[in-house]
Design an enzyme around this catalytic site. Sequence first.
Site, PDB file in Angstrom:
ATOM      1  N   GLU A  83       0.756  -0.812  -0.006  1.00 26.06           N
ATOM      2  CA  GLU A  83      -0.330  -0.362   0.357  1.00 26.06           C
ATOM      3  C   GLU A  83       0.962   0.792  -0.013  1.00 26.06           C
ATOM      4  OE1 GLU A  83      -2.491  -0.497   3.033  1.00 26.06           O
ATOM      5  OE2 GLU A  83      -3.670  -2.082   2.172  1.00 26.06           O
TER       6      GLU A  83
ATOM      7  N   GLU B 202      10.199 -20.496   9.223  1.00 28.99           N
ATOM      8  CA  GLU B 202      10.279 -20.080  10.281  1.00 28.99           C
ATOM      9  C   GLU B 202      11.336 -20.727  11.430  1.00 28.99           C
ATOM     10  OE1 GLU B 202       7.628 -22.317  12.674  1.00 28.99           O
ATOM     11  OE2 GLU B 202       7.729 -21.178  10.405  1.00 28.99           O
TER      12      GLU B 202
END
Length: 226
Positions: A85, A111
Amino acid sequence: MSIDLSKLLTERRNANSANIDILTTEEMLTVINQEDQQVAHAITPYLPQIAQVVDKVAAALQAGGRLIYIGAGTSGRLGILDASECPPTEQVVGIIAGGHKAILSAVENVEDNKAQGAMDLQNLNFSSRDVLVGLAASGRTPYVIGAMEYAHSQNAFVAIVSCNPHGEMAQLADVAITPVVGPEVVTGSTRLKAGTAQKLVLNMISTGAMIRIGKVYSNLMVDVEA
C-alpha cells in the site's frame, strides 16, 4: 528442541477469556472488544522508538535506500500488506518466510530457517542504505533473526516490532518496538491483539516516513496519479 512457550507473554492463557467458549455470541464479542481496546494504549509508551524508526526510514528513502519488512506467518503478511500500500513499491518491500505461497496459506517450518532469512535479503541486494524492520509477535523467530544478523553485517539500521520485549530479537535490534498487549483471548492466536498492534505500528512507520519525505501537504496525499 523443546521450548517453554508459557514464558512468552503472547502465549500465556488469558484469565479474562477463560470461559469464552460458553458465553453467548454477544458476550464473547464483548470480551474480544475489551481486550482489543488495550492495544492502542500498549503502543503509546513506544512512540519515541517509533519516531526514531520513522526518521531513519525517511532518511534512507531520501538517500535512495529502502524500507524492508521481514517476518513469518501473520507478521510477514502484515509487512507485505503495508508494503503493497506504499507506492512506489520498490521503496517499501515486504518479505515473508516461505515466499509467495506463504502469503495465502501456512507453510510449515519455514520460520525456523535462519539461513534463509539472510539469503532472502542477499537476493534483494540488501545494503547499508536500507532499513530492516523485523516482525514477529514472539520476538524469537529464527528466520527473522538470520535476516537481522545479515543486515547488521552490512552496517544497516535494524528495528523490530514484537510483543515480547525480552525476546532475542529485541536484544539484536538497534530499536525495539515491543508493545505488551498481554495474552490473547484464544491462547497463542497472535493474529489477534499482537497482530493488531503490529499493524498499528506499521501504519505509523510507513505513513510517518511518507509525511517526512514530503508525500503529504496539509493532510492530503501528493505525488499521486488520479
